[in-house]
Design an enzyme around this catalytic site. Sequence first.
Site, PDB file in Angstrom:
ATOM      1  N   CYS A 206      20.818  10.892   1.909  1.00 20.06           N
ATOM      2  CA  CYS A 206      22.119  10.619   2.511  1.00 20.06           C
ATOM      3  C   CYS A 206      23.193  10.314   1.469  1.00 20.06           C
ATOM      4  O   CYS A 206      24.334  10.788   1.574  1.00 20.06           O
ATOM      5  CB  CYS A 206      22.006   9.460   3.500  1.00 20.06           C
ATOM      6  SG  CYS A 206      21.085   8.034   2.893  1.00 20.06           S
TER       7      CYS A 206
ATOM      8  N   HIS B 271      27.479   4.543   4.165  1.00 22.57           N
ATOM      9  CA  HIS B 271      27.297   4.240   2.749  1.00 22.57           C
ATOM     10  C   HIS B 271      28.624   4.433   2.018  1.00 22.57           C
ATOM     11  O   HIS B 271      29.392   5.352   2.325  1.00 22.57           O
ATOM     12  CB  HIS B 271      26.271   5.183   2.120  1.00 22.57           C
ATOM     13  CG  HIS B 271      24.869   5.008   2.625  1.00 22.57           C
ATOM     14  ND1 HIS B 271      24.459   3.902   3.332  1.00 22.57           N
ATOM     15  CD2 HIS B 271      23.771   5.807   2.513  1.00 22.57           C
ATOM     16  CE1 HIS B 271      23.171   4.026   3.630  1.00 22.57           C
ATOM     17  NE2 HIS B 271      22.741   5.174   3.143  1.00 22.57           N
TER      18      HIS B 271
END
Length: 350
Positions: free
Chosen positions: A132, A252
């Site tokens: 990711c 994130h």
Amino acid sequence: MTFEKKYNVAVVGATGAVGVKMLETLDQKNFPIEELSLLSSKRSAGKEITFQGNTYTVQEATPDSFEGVDIALFSAGGSVSKALAPEAVKRGAVVVDNTSAFRMDPDVPLVVPEVNEEDISQHKGIIANPNCSTIQMVASLKPVQEQFGLARVLVSTYQAVSGAGNEAVDELREQSQAFLNGEDLKAELLPVSGEKQHYPIAFNALPQIDVFQDNGYTFEEMKMINETKKIMHDEAIHVAATCVRLPFFTSHAESIYVEVDQDDITVEQMKEAISQADGVVLEDDPVNQVYPTPLGSAGKSEVFVGRIRKDLDKDRGFHLWVVSDNLLKGAAWNSVQIAESLIKNNWLSK
């Protein structure tokens, strides 16, 4: 996107954090599903999930589960993928795998569609979804590489707890409440569930994601280093990463330093290049405090970039702030994009 026919789709790991997002994304993007199979480990089998008004009972994933399946989206852990992805391929399915099981296999394309979509055409039954954190970084850096060259990347990540799964999310919630109540914090999962030592994540920062390697980097950091070079087709790029888990739930963030190959590139040129990239949104107006945040990007499928500025000592150096929803672009949406590309480009039968 308009599709001419429908396909039999399996989601492996349907009850997990990413699996749930995969189903939401398939629904929102109106993916052309003829028959849907929801699969999981034996522990989660029997659960019921509603999708597009229909109730499905989750089945235990076995090799025979993939009979008649056209596309299988895997997100149930590396060991499951290693055991069952080849079995799915034997039965005619094309696998989009969200684990690290096949990412560095030279025969398996590692794909972010905005960056290297053409690599999908080389698949032999399995396409790997990158880590990711890697996905959002390479999506933001692709236009930099294309227009100015890319010599070096130094990244520090600020990663949401959802990247460690639903149980880690629950632990953060419980620890936060305990901290506010003045109670002792119980840590049983993070930074790595299988490690001997665990630390609280609530009101804390953990500079370890995944297990440490012999070179002092964690496996997560090595994923970012190796995957970036493979996706961007350039083993000469110098990449280093420090990955940190922080106590928020979704998206994130990354502080990225890059060095380009050309002299005298301006901040405005860098902003213009990044703003034109597919799937990337520029949010960069420091005078008005406009920049990406994890809360602001949650639930969105794009990669957000801001705080682009030139290094004060290196003419070829630039700093960027990159944020994206780790469960969407970092996992579910990127996987569904790959599946859409398989259909759009007639690469499914490869």
